[in-house]
Design a protein around this motif. Structure first.
Motif, PDB file in Angstrom:
ATOM      1  N   ASN A   1       0.824  -1.208   0.000  1.00 51.77           N
ATOM      2  CA  ASN A   1       0.000   0.000   0.000  1.00 51.77           C
ATOM      3  C   ASN A   1       0.857   1.256   0.000  1.00 51.77           C
ATOM      4  O   ASN A   1       0.554   2.225  -0.710  1.00 51.77           O
ATOM      5  N   ARG A   2       1.954   1.253   0.797  1.00 50.45           N
ATOM      6  CA  ARG A   2       2.864   2.409   0.795  1.00 50.45           C
ATOM      7  C   ARG A   2       3.493   2.601  -0.574  1.00 50.45           C
ATOM      8  O   ARG A   2       3.623   3.719  -1.076  1.00 50.45           O
ATOM      9  N   ARG A   3       3.892   1.503  -1.203  1.00 47.97           N
ATOM     10  CA  ARG A   3       4.522   1.591  -2.531  1.00 47.97           C
ATOM     11  C   ARG A   3       3.530   2.084  -3.583  1.00 47.97           C
ATOM     12  O   ARG A   3       3.894   2.800  -4.496  1.00 47.97           O
ATOM     13  N   ARG A   4       2.267   1.687  -3.445  1.00 51.87           N
ATOM     14  CA  ARG A   4       1.254   2.175  -4.397  1.00 51.87           C
ATOM     15  C   ARG A   4       1.056   3.675  -4.265  1.00 51.87           C
ATOM     16  O   ARG A   4       0.934   4.384  -5.270  1.00 51.87           O
ATOM     17  N   VAL A   5       1.029   4.156  -3.030  1.00 48.86           N
ATOM     18  CA  VAL A   5       0.901   5.598  -2.810  1.00 48.86           C
ATOM     19  C   VAL A   5       2.116   6.315  -3.400  1.00 48.86           C
ATOM     20  O   VAL A   5       1.986   7.341  -4.070  1.00 48.86           O
ATOM     21  N   GLU A   6       3.311   5.763  -3.164  1.00 48.01           N
ATOM     22  CA  GLU A   6       4.532   6.359  -3.703  1.00 48.01           C
ATOM     23  C   GLU A   6       4.509   6.346  -5.228  1.00 48.01           C
ATOM     24  O   GLU A   6       4.887   7.333  -5.869  1.00 48.01           O
ATOM     25  N   LEU A   7       4.056   5.246  -5.819  1.00 51.26           N
ATOM     26  CA  LEU A   7       3.972   5.157  -7.276  1.00 51.26           C
ATOM     27  C   LEU A   7       2.996   6.180  -7.834  1.00 51.26           C
ATOM     28  O   LEU A   7       3.281   6.835  -8.849  1.00 51.26           O
ATOM     29  N   ASP A   8       1.862   6.339  -7.181  1.00 48.28           N
ATOM     30  CA  ASP A   8       0.889   7.332  -7.640  1.00 48.28           C
ATOM     31  C   ASP A   8       1.461   8.741  -7.586  1.00 48.28           C
ATOM     32  O   ASP A   8       1.258   9.536  -8.505  1.00 48.28           O
ATOM     33  N   SER A   9       2.196   9.061  -6.503  1.00 44.93           N
ATOM     34  CA  SER A   9       2.781  10.399  -6.420  1.00 44.93           C
ATOM     35  C   SER A   9       3.871  10.585  -7.463  1.00 44.93           C
ATOM     36  O   SER A   9       4.004  11.671  -8.039  1.00 44.93           O
ATOM     37  N   LEU A  10       4.640   9.540  -7.750  1.00 40.71           N
ATOM     38  CA  LEU A  10       5.668   9.640  -8.797  1.00 40.71           C
ATOM     39  C   LEU A  10       5.043   9.788 -10.181  1.00 40.71           C
ATOM     40  O   LEU A  10       5.554  10.535 -11.018  1.00 40.71           O
ATOM     41  N   LYS A  11       3.950   9.095 -10.412  1.00 40.92           N
ATOM     42  CA  LYS A  11       3.252   9.261 -11.691  1.00 40.92           C
ATOM     43  C   LYS A  11       2.724  10.682 -11.839  1.00 40.92           C
ATOM     44  O   LYS A  11       2.813  11.278 -12.918  1.00 40.92           O
ATOM     45  N   ALA A  12       2.178  11.220 -10.761  1.00 39.11           N
ATOM     46  CA  ALA A  12       1.675  12.600 -10.805  1.00 39.11           C
ATOM     47  C   ALA A  12       2.821  13.576 -11.041  1.00 39.11           C
ATOM     48  O   ALA A  12       2.681  14.532 -11.823  1.00 39.11           O
ATOM     49  N   GLU A  13       3.961  13.348 -10.408  1.00 38.70           N
ATOM     50  CA  GLU A  13       5.125  14.213 -10.601  1.00 38.70           C
ATOM     51  C   GLU A  13       5.631  14.110 -12.042  1.00 38.70           C
ATOM     52  O   GLU A  13       5.968  15.111 -12.668  1.00 38.70           O
ATOM     53  N   TYR A  14       5.693  12.902 -12.579  1.00 43.26           N
ATOM     54  CA  TYR A  14       6.131  12.709 -13.965  1.00 43.26           C
ATOM     55  C   TYR A  14       5.194  13.442 -14.925  1.00 43.26           C
ATOM     56  O   TYR A  14       5.642  14.117 -15.850  1.00 43.26           O
ATOM     57  N   HIS A  15       3.896  13.310 -14.683  1.00 47.81           N
ATOM     58  CA  HIS A  15       2.923  13.986 -15.543  1.00 47.81           C
ATOM     59  C   HIS A  15       3.092  15.502 -15.445  1.00 47.81           C
ATOM     60  O   HIS A  15       3.035  16.207 -16.459  1.00 47.81           O
ATOM     61  N   ALA A  16       3.313  16.001 -14.241  1.00 46.88           N
ATOM     62  CA  ALA A  16       3.489  17.445 -14.061  1.00 46.88           C
ATOM     63  C   ALA A  16       4.747  17.940 -14.759  1.00 46.88           C
ATOM     64  O   ALA A  16       4.752  18.996 -15.392  1.00 46.88           O
ATOM     65  N   VAL A  17       5.822  17.168 -14.681  1.00 47.88           N
ATOM     66  CA  VAL A  17       7.081  17.591 -15.308  1.00 47.88           C
ATOM     67  C   VAL A  17       6.975  17.538 -16.824  1.00 47.88           C
ATOM     68  O   VAL A  17       7.486  18.418 -17.521  1.00 47.88           O
ATOM     69  N   THR A  18       6.303  16.530 -17.351  1.00 50.06           N
ATOM     70  CA  THR A  18       6.226  16.396 -18.810  1.00 50.06           C
ATOM     71  C   THR A  18       5.205  17.334 -19.433  1.00 50.06           C
ATOM     72  O   THR A  18       5.283  17.592 -20.634  1.00 50.06           O
ATOM     73  N   THR A  19       4.275  17.851 -18.662  1.00 53.58           N
ATOM     74  CA  THR A  19       3.251  18.717 -19.260  1.00 53.58           C
ATOM     75  C   THR A  19       3.383  20.184 -18.869  1.00 53.58           C
ATOM     76  O   THR A  19       2.840  21.040 -19.550  1.00 53.58           O
ATOM     77  N   ASP A  20       4.101  20.499 -17.810  1.00 53.21           N
ATOM     78  CA  ASP A  20       4.195  21.876 -17.323  1.00 53.21           C
ATOM     79  C   ASP A  20       5.613  22.411 -17.534  1.00 53.21           C
ATOM     80  O   ASP A  20       6.542  22.003 -16.840  1.00 53.21           O
ATOM     81  N   PRO A  21       5.809  23.333 -18.502  1.00 53.96           N
ATOM     82  CA  PRO A  21       7.155  23.854 -18.759  1.00 53.96           C
ATOM     83  C   PRO A  21       7.736  24.629 -17.574  1.00 53.96           C
ATOM     84  O   PRO A  21       8.944  24.602 -17.353  1.00 53.96           O
ATOM     85  N   ALA A  22       6.905  25.303 -16.801  1.00 53.42           N
ATOM     86  CA  ALA A  22       7.410  26.043 -15.647  1.00 53.42           C
ATOM     87  C   ALA A  22       7.987  25.086 -14.606  1.00 53.42           C
ATOM     88  O   ALA A  22       9.028  25.364 -14.001  1.00 53.42           O
ATOM     89  N   ARG A  23       7.353  23.968 -14.415  1.00 57.33           N
ATOM     90  CA  ARG A  23       7.856  22.979 -13.461  1.00 57.33           C
ATOM     91  C   ARG A  23       9.165  22.374 -13.943  1.00 57.33           C
ATOM     92  O   ARG A  23      10.092  22.166 -13.171  1.00 57.33           O
TER      93      ARG A  23
END
Length: 145
Positions: free
Chosen positions: A58-80
């Protein structure tokens, strides 16, 4: 004929025989429950281990979800992406000067390597458009040939 006293079943012997049977059955049941591959203690240990592993999953799933969100933010947001390039690699934005961080190596991972490649590509495009201030042209006095 009177019954023989040697083989006579007395209440005490009956009690002893019953206690022996109950004790034997109890010992067999105890051995079956506490010993062997699937003992009671082994089952309890396995349940505790399962619960610990489930909590880790469960901890790893939460970590994976946050990493996916971070990856999405980095790949779609030029300011980030620019902020990450500034924080992790000490890069700046602009055409006037270049600053380099001297010291420890920056941690490089896949996302930051992609960001670094895109920044290098934009710098290369900018440097071919206008030469930098301190660049010398190869001329007669230049020893580079």
């Amino acid at each position: 004929m009177p019954p023989s006293t040697k083989n006579a079943e007395t209440p005490f012997r009956r009690l002893l025989r019953r206690l022996a049977w109950v004790g034997g059955i109890g010992a067999v049941l105890f051995f079956a429950a506490q010993k062997g591959e699937y003992s009671t203690l082994d089952v309890i240990d396995r349940r505790e281990r399962r619960d610990r592993l489930q909590a880790e999953v469960n901890r790893r799933r939460v970590e994976l979800d946050s990493l996916k969100a971070e990856y999405h933010a980095v790949t779609t947001d030029p300011a980030r992406l620019e902020r990450l390039a500034r924080e992790q690699f000490g890069m700046i934005r602009g055409d006037k000067e270049l600053l380099y961080r001297i010291g420890g190596r920056a941690r490089v991972d896949v996302d930051t390597a992609v960001a670094n490649d895109s920044v290098r590509a934009s710098r290369a495009a900018n440097s071919t458009a206008a030469p930098s201030r301190g660049a010398k042209s190869a001329g007669k006095g230049d020893a580079r040939g």
